[in-house]
Design an enzyme around this catalytic site. Structure first.
Site, mmCIF file in Angstrom:
data_model
loop_
_atom_site.group_PDB
_atom_site.id
_atom_site.type_symbol
_atom_site.label_atom_id
_atom_site.label_comp_id
_atom_site.label_asym_id
_atom_site.label_seq_id
_atom_site.Cartn_x
_atom_site.Cartn_y
_atom_site.Cartn_z
ATOM 1 C CD1 TRP A 31 -1.929 2.210 1.827
ATOM 2 C CD2 TRP A 31 -3.253 0.755 0.665
ATOM 3 N NE1 TRP A 31 -3.449 2.720 1.384
ATOM 4 C CE2 TRP A 31 -4.170 1.840 0.708
ATOM 5 C CE3 TRP A 31 -3.733 -0.193 -0.496
ATOM 6 C CZ2 TRP A 31 -5.212 1.987 0.235
ATOM 7 C CZ3 TRP A 31 -5.122 -0.113 -0.964
ATOM 8 C CH2 TRP A 31 -5.872 1.257 -0.802
ATOM 9 C CB SER A 65 1.236 -0.047 7.372
ATOM 10 O OG SER A 65 2.101 0.663 6.447
ATOM 11 C CB CYS A 89 3.893 5.021 3.670
ATOM 12 S SG CYS A 89 3.222 6.608 3.493
ATOM 13 C CB VAL A 90 -0.059 4.731 7.651
ATOM 14 C CG1 VAL A 90 -1.784 4.852 8.164
ATOM 15 C CG2 VAL A 90 0.114 3.400 8.004
ATOM 16 C CD GLU A 94 -12.186 13.725 4.211
ATOM 17 O OE1 GLU A 94 -13.269 13.017 4.199
ATOM 18 O OE2 GLU A 94 -11.908 14.331 3.193
ATOM 19 C CB THR A 95 -11.771 7.852 9.178
ATOM 20 O OG1 THR A 95 -10.759 6.950 8.803
ATOM 21 C CG2 THR A 95 -12.930 8.105 8.176
ATOM 22 C CG HIS A 97 -8.232 3.211 8.524
ATOM 23 N ND1 HIS A 97 -7.313 3.413 7.578
ATOM 24 C CD2 HIS A 97 -8.671 1.624 8.554
ATOM 25 C CE1 HIS A 97 -6.838 1.941 7.281
ATOM 26 N NE2 HIS A 97 -7.802 1.184 7.867
#
Length: 161
Positions: A31, A65, A89-90, A94-95, A97
């Site tokens: 991701w 991740s 990488c995260v 908007e949440t 999560h």
């Protein structure tokens, strides 16, 4: 020191052991691939520059991740792997999560290192934006992958016999 004031690739590696006989596992999240591939390139090249051999660097891809923890555990439990580097990488959204993934990832990676008594390095970026991520994956702040590889080597160098 704030990252904005430091290039992450300027890592002091004085006093490290000869690492040509150590085997490194690198677990890479798919991701945010543009970022994680740049991190992997940095880690791989840094390990080579510090004396690791190509045949002693093994890569494992995982979907994201969150999955780095289990991938790191699979690598760490192998007796032939001396250190594990996790790269992911995260990016803040908007949440909440982001918060859950980052916390689980950081705690899980810490737990794996403690469980297997070997370096398991947290090379996961947690930026607010894609630009901030790229700045830390070979951009103006260097490459966090470089730092993660140097950290693994330094930890092997200070590990008591």
């Amino acid at each position: 020191m704030a990252t904005s004031l430091k290039n992450l690739s300027d890592t002091n590696v004085k006093g490290i052991k000869d690492v040509s006989g150590f085997k490194f596992g690198i677990v890479v999240a798919e991701w945010n691939e543009e970022v994680t591939e740049a991190l992997y390139s940095g880690a791989f090249e840094t390990l080579l520059q510090l004396g690791a051999t190509r045949e002693n660097i093994e890569r494992m891809n995982v979907p994201g991740s969150f999955e780095l923890t289990l991938g790191a555990q699979w690598m760490a439990k192998r007796e032939d792997i001396d250190a594990v580097i996790t790269l992911g990488c995260v990016i803040q959204g908007e949440t909440r999560h982001f918060d859950f993934i980052c916390q689980a990832c950081a705690q899980g990676i810490t737990d794996v290192g403690l469980k297997y008594d070997k370096p398991v390095v947290f090379g996961v970026l947690t930026p607010d934006t894609q630009k901030q991520a790229m700045d830390r994956a070979g951009g103006k702040h260097g490459n966090k992958g470089d730092e993660a590889a140097a950290t693994a080597v330094k930890m092997l160098s200070v590990k008591p016999v």
